[in-house]
Design a protein around this motif. Structure first.
Motif, PDB file in Angstrom:
ATOM      1  N   LEU C  37      74.670  32.872  56.159  1.00 17.91           N
ATOM      2  CA  LEU C  37      74.790  33.224  54.785  1.00 17.91           C
ATOM      3  C   LEU C  37      73.779  33.069  53.820  1.00 17.91           C
ATOM      4  O   LEU C  37      73.617  33.882  52.718  1.00 17.91           O
ATOM      5  N   PRO C  38      73.044  31.889  53.936  1.00 14.68           N
ATOM      6  CA  PRO C  38      72.015  31.559  53.000  1.00 14.68           C
ATOM      7  C   PRO C  38      70.985  32.493  52.885  1.00 14.68           C
ATOM      8  O   PRO C  38      70.237  32.804  52.031  1.00 14.68           O
ATOM      9  N   LEU C  39      70.612  33.395  54.008  1.00  8.10           N
ATOM     10  CA  LEU C  39      69.732  34.505  54.161  1.00  8.10           C
ATOM     11  C   LEU C  39      70.131  35.681  53.430  1.00  8.10           C
ATOM     12  O   LEU C  39      69.333  36.525  53.326  1.00  8.10           O
ATOM     13  N   VAL C  40      71.507  35.956  53.223  1.00  8.53           N
ATOM     14  CA  VAL C  40      71.898  37.115  52.523  1.00  8.53           C
ATOM     15  C   VAL C  40      70.817  37.644  51.379  1.00  8.53           C
ATOM     16  O   VAL C  40      70.285  38.702  51.326  1.00  8.53           O
ATOM     17  N   PRO C  41      70.850  36.763  50.273  1.00 10.15           N
ATOM     18  CA  PRO C  41      69.796  37.104  49.183  1.00 10.15           C
ATOM     19  C   PRO C  41      68.497  37.432  49.402  1.00 10.15           C
ATOM     20  O   PRO C  41      67.876  38.150  49.067  1.00 10.15           O
ATOM     21  N   VAL C  42      68.180  36.641  50.558  1.00 13.60           N
ATOM     22  CA  VAL C  42      66.694  36.780  51.009  1.00 13.60           C
ATOM     23  C   VAL C  42      66.392  38.542  51.634  1.00 13.60           C
ATOM     24  O   VAL C  42      65.604  38.871  51.469  1.00 13.60           O
ATOM     25  N   PHE C  43      67.647  38.581  52.536  1.00 10.71           N
ATOM     26  CA  PHE C  43      67.447  39.649  53.156  1.00 10.71           C
ATOM     27  C   PHE C  43      67.600  41.202  52.089  1.00 10.71           C
ATOM     28  O   PHE C  43      66.972  42.076  52.065  1.00 10.71           O
ATOM     29  N   VAL C  44      68.566  40.849  51.056  1.00  4.87           N
ATOM     30  CA  VAL C  44      68.774  41.802  49.949  1.00  4.87           C
ATOM     31  C   VAL C  44      67.430  42.032  49.073  1.00  4.87           C
ATOM     32  O   VAL C  44      66.813  43.314  48.968  1.00  4.87           O
ATOM     33  N   SER C  45      66.744  41.023  48.984  1.00  2.00           N
ATOM     34  CA  SER C  45      65.231  41.010  48.479  1.00  2.00           C
ATOM     35  C   SER C  45      64.482  41.721  49.174  1.00  2.00           C
ATOM     36  O   SER C  45      63.438  42.542  48.867  1.00  2.00           O
ATOM     37  N   TYR C  46      64.536  41.483  50.660  1.00  2.00           N
ATOM     38  CA  TYR C  46      63.622  42.115  51.685  1.00  2.00           C
ATOM     39  C   TYR C  46      63.634  43.625  51.694  1.00  2.00           C
ATOM     40  O   TYR C  46      62.653  44.291  51.510  1.00  2.00           O
ATOM     41  N   VAL C  47      65.251  44.121  51.557  1.00  2.34           N
ATOM     42  CA  VAL C  47      65.346  45.330  51.610  1.00  2.34           C
ATOM     43  C   VAL C  47      64.722  46.170  50.327  1.00  2.34           C
ATOM     44  O   VAL C  47      63.923  47.232  50.536  1.00  2.34           O
ATOM     45  N   LEU C  48      64.965  45.666  49.131  1.00  2.00           N
ATOM     46  CA  LEU C  48      64.357  46.073  48.040  1.00  2.00           C
ATOM     47  C   LEU C  48      62.787  46.149  48.093  1.00  2.00           C
ATOM     48  O   LEU C  48      62.172  47.186  47.662  1.00  2.00           O
ATOM     49  N   SER C  49      62.059  45.305  48.608  1.00  2.00           N
ATOM     50  CA  SER C  49      60.771  45.106  48.530  1.00  2.00           C
ATOM     51  C   SER C  49      60.079  46.138  49.433  1.00  2.00           C
ATOM     52  O   SER C  49      59.076  46.889  49.341  1.00  2.00           O
ATOM     53  N   TYR C  50      60.842  46.013  50.698  1.00  2.00           N
ATOM     54  CA  TYR C  50      60.499  47.291  51.800  1.00  2.00           C
ATOM     55  C   TYR C  50      60.735  48.394  51.181  1.00  2.00           C
ATOM     56  O   TYR C  50      59.437  49.322  51.304  1.00  2.00           O
ATOM     57  N   VAL C  51      61.781  48.877  50.314  1.00  2.00           N
ATOM     58  CA  VAL C  51      61.734  50.177  49.807  1.00  2.00           C
ATOM     59  C   VAL C  51      60.504  50.380  48.862  1.00  2.00           C
ATOM     60  O   VAL C  51      59.908  51.396  48.792  1.00  2.00           O
ATOM     61  N   TYR C  52      60.174  49.398  48.176  1.00  4.14           N
ATOM     62  CA  TYR C  52      59.123  49.532  47.002  1.00  4.14           C
ATOM     63  C   TYR C  52      57.706  49.799  47.730  1.00  4.14           C
ATOM     64  O   TYR C  52      56.958  50.544  47.246  1.00  4.14           O
TER      65      TYR C  52
END
Lengths: 191, 191, 191, 191
Positions: C37-52
């Motif tokens: 659970l605490p990793l969910v926001p880290v994962f969401v950020s990762y996806v956004l940055s990966y796309v960028y």
């Protein structure tokens, strides 16, 4: 099948291996020279491993240069070699952090031994693919230096439990043996 | 649009993925063999993931080799595949550190499943771009092995909650299926 | 001066950036789903940055493809772009770990803004070098999409202090705008 | 012996070095701007080192571009240069974390000095191999800028113990000197 991407991928993996090894030298907190003291064995291990990975890159470079095409088993033999090399940062860190204790020194030698054997396997597959009468086959030949290295690694692992500094001296000696890149292939190409 | 930079970038990303995975094997503090014991499951996970990433690199190599040009959607399908592969070090570390507990094993299977589906999507886009009567189209064909893998991954994720060792056995079995690189493409090229 | 090594070096740096970002997702100690659970926001950020980062790689690929030669200032403009991209893993980690708090979200936008401006600078230097009547000059033209992005990043940074979710929505919107690689250059080349 | 793989490997190593340096900027736990304050010296060190590694990449690019073939000793001189560059992330982190204390600043200068000397050694081997009347030999010539840098690094290391800010100013000054890539080679090529 062409060798360009095999070379590019191997370059990438070896470049990452040789560079992330330095991450095992954790930045110390103090700012005086004594803060660096615990890092000295880690640094000495790093230098040894850097030279070893450099030797593998050099010899890999020479061997692939003398190769014209590759096949499926060669791809896997190459990945197998890269697997053992990928363990070098781990054993380097373990050996350095424990100030060259026996077991870490022996494990370090084991990873060097497996790297040497997997390099030997790769060279045999390449020669089989190119033909023993090819430039590569003639250049590598009986691979005396490779065989001596394997014997010395086994000796180092065993002698490590007598005196670990013998093992370390042997690791440095084998590195010295290989320091000069494979002149055999270079010499063949010049003819 | 030429494929050279797509290959180079994929080689770079896969080379980093396969190498940073080893960083999950933290150097232990003690110097006796028992200090390595907690690392055994991490090492076993590392070997499995290394083989999987190696398989993807091999097959990617073969598939792109049979391709002549690419387009925009193919660039993104390739980045999509690399995204799922980039999660392999994380799930490998989680599975290894928790000694193959059910949830981490299931998540590991999920990342393998998504990698397989994104590889399948990439292969379809490449065949659509090259034409089904192209060398690539004829070679990949119905992609039976790819479909079997997807079914086995789904089975592994579900059976994991019955007995997690079934899931791990299935992961090893699929790796074994793919161990031999895609002979179909190699065979086609030889004709 | 040839562009091959500039492309290779950029591929290498971007490949490492996109891959080490995943290291910010630290492997959790527990084995139940709640440990993730605490990793969910880290994962969401990762996806956004990966796309960028993926978008930058795609557009860089297209732009350099339409370029024939480079010069010294272009080398530095490229290193300048890679500098800002190299900060993406840091701001991604900070934003993820703090569950999208205002200041980290604003700093994330600032790094995106600087990346966009440095990409713009690189494109201008390339067009100046190639000539405005070159394929590249005609294809990029006034770069409307690039200008809109800059305006939206500035808006996001300011609106972040009103409501941070507006900023995040804008980051996703700009990513969506760029998701389709630069068709202008592709279209030009087909003619 | 061809230079392509030497360039590719150097690109890979330098790309990893320049990117993992940013990992020394650990993501802080708080979300307010004051949480970033302790990172300011780390960031300033990062920028300086980024510029230095960028300069080495640029000059390496120019020098190898003017080279036609290489040999065994050149491979090792290149690995020797990459060794000193691989220590840059470590000394950057140490200098940044200790807010530019004397000893870390001096050690940073020492690594810059050794990098400069190993670059000089590589350039001499390349000129010896190509011939002093070659394009490379004519372009590099007496290498006045390289000699000045070495003198300034030695001065910085010594003056560091008088006032460390003199040393840092000298590091920035040398970086500024080299900021413009080696126009000599560029100019020669144009003729």
């Amino acid at each position: 099948m062409q060798k360009a991407r095999l070379e590019a991928f191997s370059d990438g993996v070896i470049a990452v291996i040789i560079t992330i090894m330095v991450l095992e030298m954790k930045v110390p907190h103090g700012d005086d020279p004594s803060a660096l003291l615990p890092l000295v064995p880690v640094f000495v291990s790093y230098v040894l491993s850097y030279v070893y990975v450099g030797i593998y890159w050099n010899n890999h470079h020479h061997m692939l240069h003398a190769t014209r095409t590759i096949n499926g088993p060669i791809l896997w033999a190459n990945l197998h070699l890269l697997f053992w090399l990928s363990l070098v940062p781990f054993v380097t860190g373990w050996m350095g952090e424990n100030h060259f204790a026996e077991i870490p020194v022996a494990l370090y030698g084991f990873v060097l031994l497996m790297s040497a054997l997997s390099y030997y396997l790769l060279s045999r597959l390449l020669i089989k693919h190119e033909g023993t009468d090819s430039m590569l086959g003639a250049a590598v030949g009986g691979d005396v230096k490779g065989r001596i290295s394997v014997v010395l690694y086994v000796a180092a692992i065993l002698l490590c439990f007598v005196n670990r500094w013998i093992a370390i001296a042997l690791y440095y000696f084998v590195a010295f043996l290989w320091f000069i890149p494979d002149r055999r292939i270079e010499r063949m190409r010049e003819r």
